[in-house]
Design a protein around this motif. Structure first.
Motif, short mmCIF file in Angstrom:
data_model
loop_
_atom_site.label_atom_id
_atom_site.label_comp_id
_atom_site.label_asym_id
_atom_site.label_seq_id
_atom_site.Cartn_x
_atom_site.Cartn_y
_atom_site.Cartn_z
N ALA A 28 0.83 -1.21 0.00
CA ALA A 28 0.00 0.00 0.00
C ALA A 28 0.86 1.26 0.00
CB ALA A 28 -0.93 0.00 1.22
N PHE A 29 2.11 1.14 0.42
CA PHE A 29 3.02 2.29 0.44
C PHE A 29 3.69 2.44 -0.92
CE2 PHE A 29 2.72 0.81 4.80
CZ PHE A 29 2.55 1.99 5.52
N ASP A 30 3.87 3.67 -1.36
CA ASP A 30 4.67 3.94 -2.55
C ASP A 30 5.25 5.35 -2.41
OD1 ASP A 30 2.66 5.80 -3.29
OD2 ASP A 30 1.67 4.37 -4.61
N ALA A 31 5.92 5.82 -3.46
CA ALA A 31 6.61 7.10 -3.36
C ALA A 31 5.67 8.25 -3.05
CB ALA A 31 7.36 7.38 -4.66
N GLY A 32 4.41 8.13 -3.48
CA GLY A 32 3.44 9.19 -3.21
C GLY A 32 2.65 8.98 -1.95
N HIS A 33 2.84 7.85 -1.30
CA HIS A 33 2.09 7.51 -0.07
C HIS A 33 3.06 6.87 0.92
CE1 HIS A 33 -0.87 7.58 -3.36
NE2 HIS A 33 -1.70 8.07 -2.46
N ARG A 34 3.93 7.67 1.48
CA ARG A 34 4.95 7.19 2.40
C ARG A 34 4.44 7.09 3.83
NH1 ARG A 34 10.38 8.01 0.26
NH2 ARG A 34 10.24 8.87 -1.85
N SER A 35 3.35 7.77 4.12
CA SER A 35 2.75 7.77 5.46
C SER A 35 1.24 7.56 5.30
CB SER A 35 3.05 9.10 6.16
OG SER A 35 2.35 9.20 7.36
N ARG A 66 -4.78 -5.41 13.00
CA ARG A 66 -4.18 -6.58 13.63
C ARG A 66 -2.87 -6.95 12.92
NH1 ARG A 66 -8.36 -9.21 13.65
NH2 ARG A 66 -8.14 -10.43 11.73
N LEU A 67 -2.89 -6.94 11.59
CA LEU A 67 -1.69 -7.27 10.83
C LEU A 67 -0.62 -6.18 11.00
CD1 LEU A 67 -3.26 -8.61 7.54
CD2 LEU A 67 -1.86 -9.92 9.12
N ALA A 68 -1.07 -4.93 11.00
CA ALA A 68 -0.13 -3.83 11.14
C ALA A 68 0.59 -3.91 12.49
CB ALA A 68 -0.85 -2.49 11.00
N ASN A 69 -0.12 -4.30 13.52
CA ASN A 69 0.52 -4.42 14.84
C ASN A 69 1.57 -5.53 14.84
OD1 ASN A 69 -0.80 -2.32 16.15
ND2 ASN A 69 -2.55 -3.61 16.73
N ARG A 70 1.30 -6.62 14.10
CA ARG A 70 2.31 -7.68 14.00
C ARG A 70 3.55 -7.16 13.26
NH1 ARG A 70 0.43 -12.96 14.43
NH2 ARG A 70 2.63 -13.51 14.20
N LEU A 71 3.31 -6.40 12.20
CA LEU A 71 4.42 -5.85 11.43
C LEU A 71 5.17 -4.79 12.24
CD1 LEU A 71 2.66 -5.56 7.96
CD2 LEU A 71 4.44 -7.19 8.60
N LEU A 72 4.45 -4.05 13.08
CA LEU A 72 5.11 -3.09 13.97
C LEU A 72 6.04 -3.80 14.95
CD1 LEU A 72 2.13 -0.70 14.87
CD2 LEU A 72 4.29 0.02 13.83
N ALA A 73 5.57 -4.91 15.50
CA ALA A 73 6.37 -5.64 16.47
C ALA A 73 7.65 -6.19 15.85
CB ALA A 73 5.54 -6.79 17.07
N TRP A 74 7.59 -6.54 14.56
CA TRP A 74 8.75 -7.09 13.88
C TRP A 74 9.69 -6.01 13.36
CZ3 TRP A 74 10.64 -7.42 8.74
CH2 TRP A 74 11.62 -8.39 8.53
N GLY A 75 9.14 -4.80 13.18
CA GLY A 75 9.94 -3.69 12.68
C GLY A 75 9.73 -3.37 11.21
N ALA A 76 8.79 -4.08 10.55
CA ALA A 76 8.51 -3.80 9.15
C ALA A 76 7.73 -2.51 8.97
CB ALA A 76 7.74 -4.96 8.52
N LEU A 77 7.00 -2.11 10.02
CA LEU A 77 6.28 -0.84 10.02
C LEU A 77 6.68 -0.05 11.26
CD1 LEU A 77 2.60 -1.74 8.96
CD2 LEU A 77 4.41 -0.76 7.53
N GLU A 78 6.51 1.26 11.18
CA GLU A 78 6.66 2.13 12.33
C GLU A 78 5.41 3.01 12.41
OE1 GLU A 78 10.31 4.26 11.82
OE2 GLU A 78 11.55 2.45 11.95
N ARG A 79 5.11 3.51 13.63
CA ARG A 79 3.92 4.33 13.80
C ARG A 79 4.29 5.58 14.59
NH1 ARG A 79 -2.10 2.17 15.74
NH2 ARG A 79 -3.26 3.73 14.50
N GLY A 80 3.94 6.73 14.02
CA GLY A 80 4.28 8.00 14.64
C GLY A 80 3.29 8.39 15.72
N GLU A 81 3.58 9.51 16.40
CA GLU A 81 2.70 10.00 17.45
C GLU A 81 1.33 10.39 16.91
OE1 GLU A 81 4.64 13.11 19.53
OE2 GLU A 81 6.22 11.82 20.36
N ASP A 82 1.28 10.70 15.63
CA ASP A 82 0.01 11.05 15.00
C ASP A 82 -0.81 9.83 14.62
OD1 ASP A 82 1.56 10.11 12.94
OD2 ASP A 82 1.36 11.89 11.67
N GLY A 83 -0.27 8.63 14.87
CA GLY A 83 -0.99 7.39 14.57
C GLY A 83 -0.81 6.89 13.15
N ARG A 84 -0.03 7.60 12.33
CA ARG A 84 0.15 7.19 10.94
C ARG A 84 1.30 6.18 10.83
NH1 ARG A 84 -2.66 10.35 7.43
NH2 ARG A 84 -1.28 9.85 5.68
#
Length: 266
Positions: free
Chosen positions: A29-36, A55-73
Motif C-alpha cells: 500500500a506504500f509507494d513514493a506518493g504515499h509514504r505515510s 491486527r496485521l499492522a501491529n504484528r508488522l510493527l512488532a517485527w519492525g517492518a512498520l513504524e507508527r508516529g505519534e500522530d498514529g500514521r
C-alpha cells in the motif's frame, strides 16, 4: 476403528498462506506518493478491512517492518531496509559499482544511475547525484519503464527474447510525454544497442535531458545491470559520454567476473 481427527473450528484447508498475502498487501500500500498512511488509508489501499489491517499492522510493527508516529500514521520500518540490503543483486553489485559511479559523477556533475531488471520494469538500486544536478523522475528503490529510459532500453536489449516479446506485445507509451512507441522502431533501437553496447535517449520532461547507458554483465556473462548518466540536453556530448559510460560499465563487469566483450554478441 480409529476416530477421525477432531475438526478445529475455523481451520482453513491448506491453500497457500493468506495471512502472508495480506501482510504483503499492507506493505504494498506504500509507494513514493504515499509514504505515510493512516489506518483508514492503509485499509483502503490494501483492500483489507480496518480491523484485520490493524491486527496485521501491529504484528508488522512488532517485527519492525512498520513504524507508527505519534500522530498514529504508519510508515515503512527500517527492518525492511535492513533485510532488503542483503539482496545480492542489489548490494553486491552496488558495492562493486560505486567507485566507478563516483568517477562518472565527478566528471558529469549530474546523475549516475545503476538499474537492474525486475520482471518487466527497471529497479533503481543506486543513484549518485551532484549537488546542483538537474531534476529527474526516479528515486532509489523506484521502478522505471524499460521501453523509454536509457538504462531500461539497455536492460531490454540484452534481455532474453521472450522478455523482449512480452514487452513489445504491450501498448507502449513514453511518459510523461504521453507519446506512443512504435514496436517496429523499438525493435530497431534494441538491435542498435546490442551492436553498439550503448543506448542513448533524449527526453523533454521534466526538463530536456539526455541519458546514455551501457550494459553491465555478471560472472555468467548475462546482463546484470545497466549503468547510465543523465545530463541536461544543452550540456550533452554523447560522443564523449558514451565511451566514458561504456568504459565504467566494462570495468564493473570485469570486477563481477564477466568475460563478455560489451557491445558484441556471443
Amino acid at each position: 476403528m480409529t476416530d477421525p481427527p477432531a475438526r478445529v473450528r475455523g481451520h482453513r484447508p491448506p491453500q497457500g498462506d493468506p495471512v502472508v498475502d495480506r501482510a504483503l498487501a499492507l506493505l504494498a500500500a506504500f509507494d513514493a506518493g504515499h509514504r505515510s498512511l493512516s489506518l483508514g488509508e492503509l485499509s483502503r489501499r490494501s483492500g483489507i478491512p480496518a480491523s484485520s489491517a490493524l491486527r496485521l499492522a501491529n504484528r508488522l510493527l512488532a517485527w519492525g517492518a512498520l513504524e507508527r508516529g505519534e500522530d498514529g500514521r504508519f510508515t515503512v520500518g527500517l527492518r525492511l531496509w535492513e533485510v532488503a540490503s542483503l539482496a545480492p543483486r542489489g548490494q553486491g553489485l552496488r558495492q562493486v559499482a560505486l567507485p566507478f559511479m563516483g568517477d562518472l559523477e565527478e566528471v558529469t556533475r549530474q546523475h549516475v544511475l545503476l538499474v537492474v531488471r525486475d520482471g518487466l520494469d527497471g529497479l533503481l538500486v543506486e543513484r549518485l547525484s551532484a549537488h546542483r544536478a538537474m531534476q529527474v523522475l526516479y528515486r532509489v528503490g523506484g521502478r522505471l519503464p524499460l521501453h523509454s529510459t536509457g538504462a531500461g532500453l539497455v536492460l531490454l536489449a540484452f534481455a532474453d527474447p521472450a522478455v523482449q516479446e512480452e514487452v513489445l506485445a504491450q501498448p507502449l507509451v513514453h511518459q510523461p510525454e504521453n507519446v506512443a512507441v512504435a514496436a517496429g522502431l523499438l525493435r530497431r533501437t534494441l538491435a542498435g544497442i546490442r551492436r553498439e553496447g550503448l543506448g542513448t535517449i533524449r527526453r523533454s520532461a521534466p526538463e530536456p535531458l539526455v541519458s546514455v547507458a551501457a550494459p553491465v554483465f555478471g560472472a555468467d556473462d548475462r546482463i546484470a545491470a545497466a549503468l547510465s548518466v543523465v545530463v541536461p540536453e544543452e550540456d550533452a556530448e554523447p560522443r564523449l559520454l558514451g565511451p566514458a559510460v561504456r568504459t565504467a560499465a566494462r570495468s564493473i563487469s570485469r570486477e563481477l567476473g564477466a568475460r563478455r566483450t560489451i557491445g558484441l554478441d556471443g
